[in-house]
Write a protein that holds these residues in place. Structure first.
Motif, mmCIF file in Angstrom:
data_model
loop_
_atom_site.group_PDB
_atom_site.id
_atom_site.type_symbol
_atom_site.label_atom_id
_atom_site.label_comp_id
_atom_site.label_asym_id
_atom_site.label_seq_id
_atom_site.Cartn_x
_atom_site.Cartn_y
_atom_site.Cartn_z
ATOM 1 N N LEU A 66 34.518 -10.011 1.862
ATOM 2 C CA LEU A 66 35.900 -9.553 1.874
ATOM 3 C C LEU A 66 36.692 -10.242 0.770
ATOM 4 N N GLN A 68 40.674 -11.867 4.581
ATOM 5 C CA GLN A 68 39.853 -12.697 5.466
ATOM 6 C C GLN A 68 40.712 -13.224 6.617
ATOM 7 N N GLY A 96 35.784 -8.852 9.039
ATOM 8 C CA GLY A 96 34.422 -9.196 8.641
ATOM 9 C C GLY A 96 33.388 -8.729 9.647
ATOM 10 N N SER A 150 31.016 -18.534 2.516
ATOM 11 C CA SER A 150 31.903 -18.916 3.610
ATOM 12 C C SER A 150 31.125 -19.742 4.625
#
Length: 173
Positions: free
Chosen positions: A109, A114, A119, A147
């Motif tokens: 994303l 986010q 997600g 992430s």
């Protein structure tokens, strides 16, 4: 000069469709559209927006001709998530090893989108799209520069780690 980073890569696979169901987020207008004949400049924009914070490297140094040949190949599918009309993320599927494997090569994303519950929804849709091609398995990978929630999310969605490796990447600074 960009510094070198070491990324620990986790390779994951799913050998049967996941039973995980993710509801469509409410309060935001969403659309997922498959991009065909995507202009290279738009791909580069998405790739940078999603990948720069995580130092994605593979497409960064490729020429426009190399990227165009890859993203518009019959074995590549790119789907773009739009939220309230703006590009919010993308997924790139590599179908070159079908029918054995459909790989979710890139998924992510744009930072502005986010933390809004998109997600999980978008990944569930990406996984369903990969399975729609009838592979024996769906694969994805993540690394220590992605992430910190990526590995956990992939496992929650039904992927199992099957291997690890390390790679050196240049920072995107």
């Amino acid at each position: 000069m960009a510094k070198k980073l070491i990324a620990r890569v986790t390779h994951l696979e799913m050998t049967e469709r996941s039973a995980v169901s993710v509801p469509t987020p409410i309060g935001i207008k969403l659309a997922i559209m498959r991009a065909s004949d995507m202009p290279v400049h738009y791909y580069r924009y998405l790739y940078e927006q999603v990948g720069k914070p995580h130092h994605w490297a593979m497409r960064r140094n490729q020429s426009d001709a190399e990227i165009a040949a890859t993203i518009n190949a019959p074995t590549t599918e790119i789907h773009v998530l739009y939220a309230d009309g703006s590009p919010a993320g993308f997924v790139e599927l590599d179908l070159a090893r079908m029918p054995e494997e459909a790989e979710i090569l890139y998924f992510g994303l744009v930072p502005d989108f986010q933390g809004r519950g998109l997600g999980n929804f978008f990944l569930a849709e990406a996984i369903a799209t990969a399975w729609s091609h009838g592979p024996q398995k769906v694969t994805i990978h993540t690394n220590s520069l992605d992430s910190p929630r990526a590995l956990q999310l992939y496992q929650k969605m039904g992927f199992t780690p099957v291997g690890w490796s390390e790679e050196e990447v240049q920072s995107w600074d």
